[in-house]
Enzyme design. Structure first.
Site, PDB file in Angstrom:
ATOM      1  N   GLU A 569      59.971  32.076  88.689  1.00 22.15           N
ATOM      2  CA  GLU A 569      59.746  32.942  87.544  1.00 22.15           C
ATOM      3  C   GLU A 569      61.051  33.570  87.070  1.00 22.15           C
ATOM      4  O   GLU A 569      61.906  33.957  87.867  1.00 22.15           O
ATOM      5  CB  GLU A 569      58.729  34.028  87.900  1.00 22.15           C
ATOM      6  N   LYS A1003       4.121  71.535  41.657  1.00 20.24           N
ATOM      7  CA  LYS A1003       3.862  70.989  43.000  1.00 20.24           C
ATOM      8  C   LYS A1003       2.669  71.732  43.606  1.00 20.24           C
ATOM      9  O   LYS A1003       2.797  72.840  44.129  1.00 20.24           O
ATOM     10  CB  LYS A1003       5.101  71.144  43.869  1.00 20.24           C
TER      11      LYS A1003
END
Length: 1443
Positions: A569, A1003
């Site tokens: 690596e 209403k």
């Protein structure tokens, strides 16, 4: 699942029926000399409790007789071959099939089912009992269904008998799905056969709640076979009340098999078992001579890499051996090997099992292993293990132990690299033995540095140190993690190179000094030094740099005399300089992408090299190795990327991976049913793509991970998608700091997981019933059908233009003028709101409205409006229906674009029952307008003008139509009630007109407006304001609604409210059909198509019947409304509330007290929320046996409902005439009272902060409309949001399944969105609960088995639970992840600074320090070393320091 059997000795084969019956009788009663029972006289039971009948005999024995029966059956004294005679049906496969249980004596009672006679054989496969055609009979009926003659088999249904406990009878219908059927043909004397031997995929048999059946076979004289099924259940609990069941099955796929109808000519023989899958032993090829030294190979590892090794070994014709820990006893890698052995012993931990050199080697020796592959991780880089393997005479598949020593020790590897001229990063010359040595290095070389474990890798034992304050903690953590993960705490230090690329070279070397590289891999996409995505070959890597890296790798490998596979690596800095960092002397996780681009099987090459092969013999000369295309690997892990990648644990309930061209999967831990524990790495599967170009490889990989469906644990798939789509990754320019430096990678979409949540919801109903409050009984059995509308061929076609088109073109003022100029009286349909509020407790779901919304857009196109939102429907949607009311508005708006939508707005109360800050009301109205509301009917529950003014101003600001309402109460014609007389209403209208309203609404919420009163009131208003549109609303409680609406129309009203016939009348609105036809007779009506209205009404009739469990008890009109004046919408809900309080039998008294309460409150207007005050006081009076006089006398001592107290405080406004005294003073006492409009002085609510808090608490799905819901109803919305997070959006579930558990076997179709349909079938519901009180529910989802665990709320469960840290308490410290406490850092009473450590957790071998979130004193330490914690568990509580 093979069944234990009690075999019949060879000398018993070929018995005649009579002899067999005698044998059965004697097995049950060894000492009895009585003759066998007569086959023609079938007793239910013989003396001693043995239940027997011939041929189809089922024998039930208590456990005490099982062993004697077995012994007798096996003894030489049992009836034998001398009975081999004509008429014999005998055959060598006769056996007694017993309960599927390992120990017969362990069961308190048990069953033996003899399959005597050649008529039966018992193949291994098992199938579940069909629930569709199960019948139950006593033993005599079962016997009658199947006699001893073949003629019976040819002409009557075969009685398939099984023995189950009588207590389990109710569970038979949910035993399993219909996997195979058998019945007789009705057309001829033949058997019809369905092959159903494949095991049902719904679940493992151990989890089925009821009995299973095992298929047995018939064979006719011509050799054809027919199959039936029976087997005692592995779960059935046989009791003394056992019953024999006869089961007949209907075929789903039949093959006619002719049978002789003559018993004497019938010849039956045994049948063969079904074809079996060959084992590895049976397919294993001839072993190559060169592989004899490794003929049996062990992988001293687990999971994915172990499976990878076994696959390579099987392809080389080697035998394989797995090892596993106790925690891994259900792991997949066990089943992939020929043999598997547990590494067990005292104090062997889950991780320790794979690190125990002595036990692993001993197991290998004992099992005859010739070679050991170490995999990666664990002991793969442990030279002690390699030496122990070789010392035992076993081949180690890997480098020489001395090389492992040198390369496994990063400091020695560094020295070797320097020796051969490979460039290295400046760092320590050897191990850093102490913190002081680390500090000295930093002082000499500066920061940043990286501390690394000398042995191991994978990101563990590694920390980047950027400032001196981190050095001490970082050094301690690295050494601790290294020791835990790799058995050695040695570390070294290097200068940290910022943002390099991580390039590694795959090498292979043989035993003869030959080394080759297989090119490089780019592993730069890392998090915490843990590789996430790997690419081969590296893109955008200059050729000269690549060549230099490859040459450096070969140079080092030759220098150290490397053998087998390894990885060298390097780091490559931004200037393209490469530096050696380490050698991994083992196979790597990412070896797969090298295999893809080179075509070289690295694992097989490892094994061959270990067996002595040379690279040349394997064809692996450097000149022969080339790169073919590009490959990318991503690691799918059980981690939560939205929570700092905390590992997740639990059971995987759904696991569907992808495949296809260019995709390779290497998995191990991931499969449905797998338990993900905190003991091991969280890797579930590696997904590898391979394509000719880098971009194509990315697209393939994206496609593959997007196809994945993993449920039960959180995964990093959303994060992987983000990475693969990021421009830097697409361009191939990433580096090791890419993830840490790219914050947008962590902005994830919400995981829907809709199907799993939906199954959980349905499972909840199956176990606990519907949670919708107010249900009485069950919903109606008929599911409403979408109607066919007369002369409307396509309801989905664009609807005709309607009044909304006028509104959009003219605006609110122009709309109002057009309305007033229109000559006909229009109607508003209240079916979608007030009608179902009045009749069905507001429980109607959007699902049933949306089903006919397109039809409504056509049929009702001439309507003035649809009242469909606001009022009580808002909170009921959230509270009981688990629906978002805003979603309802948007969904219906999209389906009905042509008719105005009307909502009910409670003035300053918006849609709530309290007062809100002004900014909340304004924002709410604006949001409603933006989402589809056109007309706002604004009212106040006390007709309080200032509250009305706020609502009117809010609607005007939003650009909506202002329909201001005067609430009608009392009797305008009654001179004895002068409070609400004609001058009162005219004066109120005048004030509204002065505010610039567009439409006036009257209403009449209780239905008190009688026809003549309507004529007088509306006539007076029309005379005074001839240009003012008037809209009249009433309820039909007293039965005068139709007459009142006709009178209103004749007096000058422009619009009247009605409900479709099926939803009209009583406490709802007047009947639409009656009003429309009456208006037409008077020449005042709109020309609706009456046939179409009736078609639509037919649907609503079905809907109302379907919702019968919520329908009110009112059967006829009730004129006593003129006495109590209860609003129609409240009538149904108050009745339900009374039932809940145990006052249903006093409903008459409540209505009387309602009138009394109204008088006590000052004879007020009654509509929400004032009507709630009256109702609460009425129920309070009845419950406490109070009348008006007692209330007044005891007011200063009574504990009134809070709504009553708040009313007298003035929190909902000021009633006409003010508050009655001295009652107000007595009730309010010392509480403050509000003068004027309640919300006038309220501070503004910070809606931005509210949204931020909601998102933090519930997730990113929170929208601006959700913020308004939370502002209206904070607690209700919280419950709704928790429900959504747990069970998802259930609005698409058909109502019958929403209100009642699915029937077993019935298929449910759910469309979760356009083009996405789910097919769901309930298979079974478990009858038992586990120690946590959970029951299992089995479904099929789109044909795939799903199992859901649901808490049974009918039982009390006693179990220990840990306290959870409260999100609302910043001084409570919660566990950030599931893990084990390994160290305590603080003591109770000790002072802490923000960031000070409290304890250390270890999970997935990663250590995390739990720190103090604030400064103070440690008040509580709720954990101990060794305890296992779950995320959110309370760790500590801190007493904050004084400011």
């Amino acid at each position: 699942m093979p069944l234990p059997t009690i075999p019949v000795p060879p000398n018993l084969h070929g018995l005649s029926c009579d002899v067999a019956d005698d044998m059965l009788h004697r097995i049950a009663h060894p000492d009895a000399n009585s003759p066998a029972p007569n086959p023609d006289k079938l007793p239910a039971a013989t003396p001693g409790g043995l239940t027997v009948h011939p041929l189809h005999a089922a024998v039930v024995l208590p456990s005490s007789q099982l062993q004697p029966a077995y012994s007798y059956a096996m003894s030489s004294s049992a009836p034998g071959g001398e009975h081999h005679a004509s008429g014999c049906y005998g055959g060598p496969s006769c056996s007694y099939s017993a309960c599927s249980h390992t120990s017969y004596a362990a069961r308190p009672t048990a069953a033996l089912l003899p399959h005597h006679m050649p008529l039966y054989t018992v193949p291994t496969p098992t199938i579940p009992l069909s629930s569709a055609s199960t019948t139950t009979t006593a033993v005599t009926a079962a016997a009658a269904a199947a006699t001893t003659t073949m003629n019976t088999f040819a002409s009557a249904p075969v009685g398939n008998s099984t023995t189950v406990a009588s207590s389990s009878l109710s569970n038979l219908s949910s035993a399993a799905s219909s996997c195979g059927n058998l019945s007789t043909s009705s057309s001829s004397s033949s058997l019809s056969l369905t092959h159903g031997f494949d095991a049902c995929q719904s679940t493992s048999y151990e989890n089925l709640p009821a009995g299973l059946l095992t298929p047995v076979s018939l064979r006719s004289s011509n050799g054809s076979s027919a199959s039936s099924s029976h087997q005692p259940s592995a779960r059935s609990s046989i009791s003394s009340m056992d019953t024999i069941f006869a089961t007949t099955r209907k075929p789903s796929l039949s093959t006619a098999l002719p049978l002789s109808t003559s018993a004497s000519s019938a010849s039956l023989s045994t049948s063969t078992s079904l074809p079996q899958v060959l084992s590895f032993d049976e397919i294993r090829g001839e072993l190559e001579p060169s592989m004899q030294s490794v003929s049996k190979i062990m992988c001293a590892n687990r999971g994915e890499i172990a499976i990878r090794v076994f696959r390579a070994a099987h392809e080389l014709s080697l035998r394989t051996v797995a090892i596993y820990s106790l925690a891994d006893r259900f792991a997949m890698h066990r089943s992939k090997a020929d043999e598997a052995y547990e590494v067990s012993g005292p104090n062997v931990t889950p991780v320790g099992a794979y690190l125990d050199v002595d036990r692993i080697v001993a197991l290998a020796v004992k099992s005859g292993v010739r070679a050991i592959h170490p995999g990666y991780g664990f002991l793969s880089e442990n030279s002690t293990f390699a030496r122990a393997v070789e010392k035992a005479g076993i081949v180690f598949v890997g480098p020489d132990p001395d090389v492992i020593d040198k390369m496994g020790d990063k400091t020695q590897a560094r020295t070797a690299a320097i020796e051969c001229g490979v460039p290295v990063v400046p760092g320590s010359n050897g191990p850093v033995p102490s913190l002081e040595a680390a500090e000295a290095f930093v002082k000499q070389h500066g920061l940043p540095v990286i501390i690394k474990a000398a042995f191991g890798g994978g990101g563990r034992g590694m920390r980047v140190i950027r400032n001196e304050s981190e050095l001490s903690e970082g050094y301690l953590r690295c050494t601790s993690e290294a020791k835990s993960a790799f058995g050695d705490g040695t570390v070294f230090i290097e200068r940290y190179i910022e943002n390099p690329r991580h390039i590694e070279v795959q090498i292979l070397a043989d035993n003869y000094g030959n080394v080759v590289h297989l090119f490089e891999r780019d592993c730069s996409v890392q998090r915490r030094h843990q590789k996430v995505i790997e690419v081969a070959p590296a893109v955008n890597l200059p050729t000269n740099v690549r060549d230099a890296i490859l040459e450096s790798a070969l140079k080092l490998a030759r220098h150290i005399k490397y053998r087998n596979a390894g990885t060298v690596e390097f780091l490559v800095d931004p200037q393209h300089r490469h530096y050696f960092i380490e050698v991994n002397p083992r196979i790597q996780v990412e070896h797969t992408i090298t295999e893809q681009i080179t075509g070289v099987d690295l694992v097989a090459s490892q094994i061959r090299i270990a067996a002595g092969a040379s690279l040349e013999s394997l064809g692996l000369q450097q000149s022969n190795i080339s790169v073919r295309g590009h490959s990318i690997q991503c690691r799918v892990t059980a981690e939560d990327p939205a929570n700092n990648f905390m590992p997740d644990t639990g059971k995987i309930v759904v696991y569907r991976t992808s495949s296809g061209n260019g995709i390779r999967l290497d998995g191990g831990a991931g499969f449905a049913g797998s338990i993900i524990t905190p003991h091991y790495d969280s890797l579930l599967v590696k997904i590898i793509s391979h394509a000719s170009t880098y971009q194509s490889a990315i697209r393939k990989l994206l496609r593959a991970i997007t196809e994945c469906r993993i449920r039960g644990v959180k995964t990093n798939i959303p994060f992987l998608q983000k990475v693969l789509l990021h421009p830097e990754f697409l361009q191939g320019v990433v580096h090791t700091g890419f993830i840490d430096n790219t914050k947008e990678l962590f902005n994830f979409p919400v995981l829907k997981n809709r199907a799993q949540k939906l199954l959980t919801f349905l499972g909840e109903i199956c176990v606990n019933g519907s949670a919708v409050q107010g249900m009485v009984g069950e919903p109606g059995p008929i599911t409403p059908k979408i109607p066919t509308i007369t002369n409307l061929p396509d309801p989905m076609a664009p609807p005709p233009a309607g009044w909304r088109d006028i509104l959009l073109a003219e605006g609110p003022e122009g709309f109002a003028k057009k309305l007033r100029a229109h000559k006909n009286v229009l109607i508003t349909d209240t079916t979608w709101r007030d009608a179902h509020q009045s009749h069905l407790m507001t429980r109607m779901r959007t699902y049933d409205m949306a089903a006919v919304a397109p039809h409504t857009a056509h049929v009702m196109s001439k309507a003035f409006s649809l009242e469909m939102w606001g009022g009580a429907t808002f909170d009921v949607s959230l509270r009981f229906l688990h629906e978002c009311p805003w979603d309802r508005l948007r969904q219906l708006r999209a389906l009905v674009p042509n008719i105005p939508f009307q909502m009910l707005l409670r003035g300053a109360n918006a849609v709530g029952y309290t007062t809100y800050p002004d900014n909340v009301v304004f924002e709410f109205v604006k949001t409603a307008k933006d989402n589809g509301v056109d007309i706002f009917r604004v009212f106040d529950s006390l007709n309080y003008v200032e509250n009305l003014r706020l609502g009117i101003d809010a609607v005007r600001a939003a650009g909506g139509v202002i329909e201001a309402a005067i609430c009608y109460t009392g009797d305008v014609l009654n001179p004895k009630r002068p409070k609400y007389n004609l001058p009162y209403y005219i004066g109120l209208v005048e004030k509204l007109v002065e505010m610039g309203i567009h439409i006036l609404a009257i209403k009449d919420m209780a239905g008190l407006l009688k026809p003549h009163a309507a004529t007088v009131l509306i006539g007076a208003i029309r005379t005074r304001w001839p240009d003012l549109p008037i809209h009249v609303h009433t309820h039909d409680t007293a039965g005068t609604g139709v007459a009142s609406m006709i009178a209103a129309a004749q007096a000058g009203a422009d619009v009247v409210d009605v409900a479709t016939d099926a939803m009209s009348g009583l406490t709802s609105q007047p009947c639409m059909g009656a009003v429309v036809t009456s208006l037409n007779d008077l020449g005042l009506g709109e020309a609706f198509n009456f046939d179409q209205l009736q078609d639509l009404n037919g649907y609503w009739g079905q809907v109302r019947a379907h919702y019968r469990c919520f329908d009110s008890e009112q059967k006829a009109s009730s004129s006593d409304v003129y006495q109590h004046e209860m609003p129609g919408g409240q009538y149904t809900n108050l009745f339900f509330q009374s039932m809940s309080l145990g006052l249903s039998e006093q409903w008459g008294a409540i209505k009387t007290s309602y009138a009394a309460a109204n008088r006590l409150l000052g004879d007020i207007v009654k509509v929400t929320p004032s009507s709630k005050v009256v109702g609460d006081l009425a129920q309070f009076m009845v419950a406490n046996e109070l009348d008006e006089e007692k209330v007044i006398a005891q007011a200063d001592r009574l504990s009134f409902p809070s709504s009553v107290v708040q009313y007298f405080q003035g929190l909902i406004g000021i009633p006409e005439g003010g508050f009655p005294e001295p009652l107000r003073t007595k009730i309010v006492r010392n509480l403050p009272c509000v003068q004027g409009r309640p919300g006038a002085n309220m501070p503004a609510l910070d809606l931005v902060k509210l949204k931020r808090d909601l998102v933090e608490q519930f997730g990113s799905w929170i929208t601006d409309t959700d913020v308004m819901s939370a502002a209206m109803y904070p607690e209700v919305f919280k419950e709704y949001a928790l429900f959504v997070n747990h069970l998802g959006n259930v609005g698409m579930v058909p109502t019958f399944a929403f209100l009642k558990a699915l029937p077993v076997g019935e298929e449910l179709v759910v469309d979760i969105e356009a083009g996405k349909r789910l097919y769901i079938k309930l298979i079974a519901v478990g009858t038992e609960t586990d120690q946590r009180g959970m029951r299992e529910v089995f479904f099929e989802l789109n044909g795939e088995a799903r199992k859901i665990s649901v808490p049974d709320r009918s039982i009390a469960v006693a179990h220990v639970t840990r306290a959870k840290a409260s999100a609302d308490m910043p001084n409570e410290v919660g566990c950030p992840m599931s893990g084990t406490v390994i160290e305590l850092r603080a003591k109770v009473g000790a002072p802490l600074k923000q960031g000070d450590p409290i304890c250390v957790l270890n999970a997935m071998k990663m250590e995390t320090v739990v720190t103090a979130p604030l400064s103070g004193t440690l008040e509580l330490l709720n954990v101990k070393v060794g305890e296992s914690l779950s995320a959110g568990d309370l760790v500590a509580r801190i007493k904050p320091a004084a400011p």
